[in-house]
Design an enzyme around this catalytic site. Structure first.
Site, PDB file in Angstrom:
ATOM      1  N   ILE A   1      28.897  37.449  34.168  1.00 49.13           N
ATOM      2  CA  ILE A   1      30.078  37.157  34.967  1.00 49.13           C
ATOM      3  C   ILE A   1      29.718  37.393  36.425  1.00 49.13           C
ATOM      4  CG2 ILE A   1      31.817  37.571  33.191  1.00 49.13           C
ATOM      5  CD1 ILE A   1      32.179  40.380  34.136  1.00 49.13           C
ATOM      6  N   ASP A   2      30.385  36.693  37.311  1.00 43.82           N
ATOM      7  CA  ASP A   2      30.042  36.726  38.731  1.00 43.82           C
ATOM      8  C   ASP A   2      30.256  38.108  39.338  1.00 43.82           C
ATOM      9  OD1 ASP A   2      29.596  33.986  38.523  1.00 43.82           O
ATOM     10  OD2 ASP A   2      31.652  33.500  39.095  1.00 43.82           O
TER      11      ASP A   2
END
Length: 305
Positions: free
Chosen positions: A136-137
């Site tokens: 995930i970012d």
């Protein structure tokens, strides 16, 4: 050394793309290195990196033994939601990078996992490191599952591929989303001029499907729940911008000025559902909305019809 068999499921796909899609934790650049080293063969014949596969073709891939990763273990606190001998699920804070990269050589989730897990790490992909099954970012918070051995990594990666590993996010987007629920089915690939960005495109892209439903509407904003069928880079951010409702605070795909005190996207991975690689039992894990997210909701005021 390990071997793997890869079978082409459609005509004309580039061999490096095929390998990166079907081999757990092998990136496209990693697939190209395997091809350049002569590690990909068909009936004993070395396959060149410009080969385009035909449906039904089978390839043998010689995978290198894992080598220690040049990453330093760091004693960084982790919010562990679940852990056993096979998997660990953490609630990643907003602002933490998952894996070291240029500009982020330490202080990442992987640095923390190396300290927390010690020698219990998967070694798929030719490198001993925590088996990050999905990413995930940096400015996205929430649940992320990590495999602690090769068998768990392969089993969880297969669930990602067949879409049985379910990920549910919550986000706040700009504008009033008209429909109570909907689906964005639009392929995602690299932006043609900015390689750091993704976009909806038919060229050199992969299928991407995001389902969304409205939780609450506010003046000028909407609180959504999103479920992913696929896991493309920046998928929710790209899809929401594509339908005209960029994620609040997303300065890459949305509005270019910070709003509601945010300089990064208001996006949280709230739920994970998967089959445990050892027990074969379904697991559903959740985590609460973090303070930055609830603060944004309070700034939006009362919901409107």
């Amino acid at each position: 050394m390990k071997t793997a068999t890869v079978k082409a499921d459609r005509d004309g796909v580039r061999i490096d793309v095929l390998l990166s899609q079907q081999l757990p934790d092998v990136s496209r650049s990693g697939a190209q290195r395997l091809l350049e080293s002569g590690s990909v063969t068909q009936d004993g014949r070395v396959i060149k990196k410009n080969h385009k596969a035909a449906a039904g073709e089978c390839f043998t891939v010689l995978l290198p033994d894992p080598v220690p990763a040049a990453i330093t273990a760091q004693d960084i606190p982790l919010d562990v939601v679940y852990e056993d001998d096979d998997v660990i699920v953490v609630n990643k804070p907003r602002g933490m990078v998952v894996h070291p990269a240029p500009g982020h050589s330490d202080g990442t989730l992987v640095n923390a996992l190396l300290h927390h897990c010690g020698g219990s790490l998967s070694g798929i992909g030719g490198e001993i490191r925590p088996g990050i099954v999905h990413r995930i970012d940096m400015d996205t918070s929430g649940l992320l599952i990590v495999a602690k051995n090769d068998a768990a990594h392969a089993f969880l990666s297969a669930q990602l591929a067949d879409r049985s590993l379910s990920r549910v996010y919550e986000c706040v987007v700009c504008g009033r989303v008209r429909d109570d629920a909907g689906t964005v089915d639009a392929p995602i690939g690299r932006h043609p001029t900015d390689r750091k960005r993704m976009c909806v495109t038919e060229r050199n892209s992969r299928p991407a499907v995001t389902h969304y439903e409205v939780i609450n509407r506010y003046n000028g904003y909407t609180h959504l729940r999103c479920r992913l069928d696929t896991g493309r880079t920046h998928q929710i951010r790209v899809h929401m911008a594509y339908i005209g409702h960029p994620v609040l605070g997303d300065l890459v795909y949305g509005r270019k000025k910070p709003e509601k005190g945010l300089a990064g996207q208001c996006l949280h991975a709230r739920e994970l559902k998967f089959i445990h690689p050892a027990t074969r039992q379904e697991m559903v894990l959740t985590c609460p909305l973090p303070p930055y997210f609830t603060d944004v909701l309070s700034r939006l005021g009362s919901p409107v019809p």
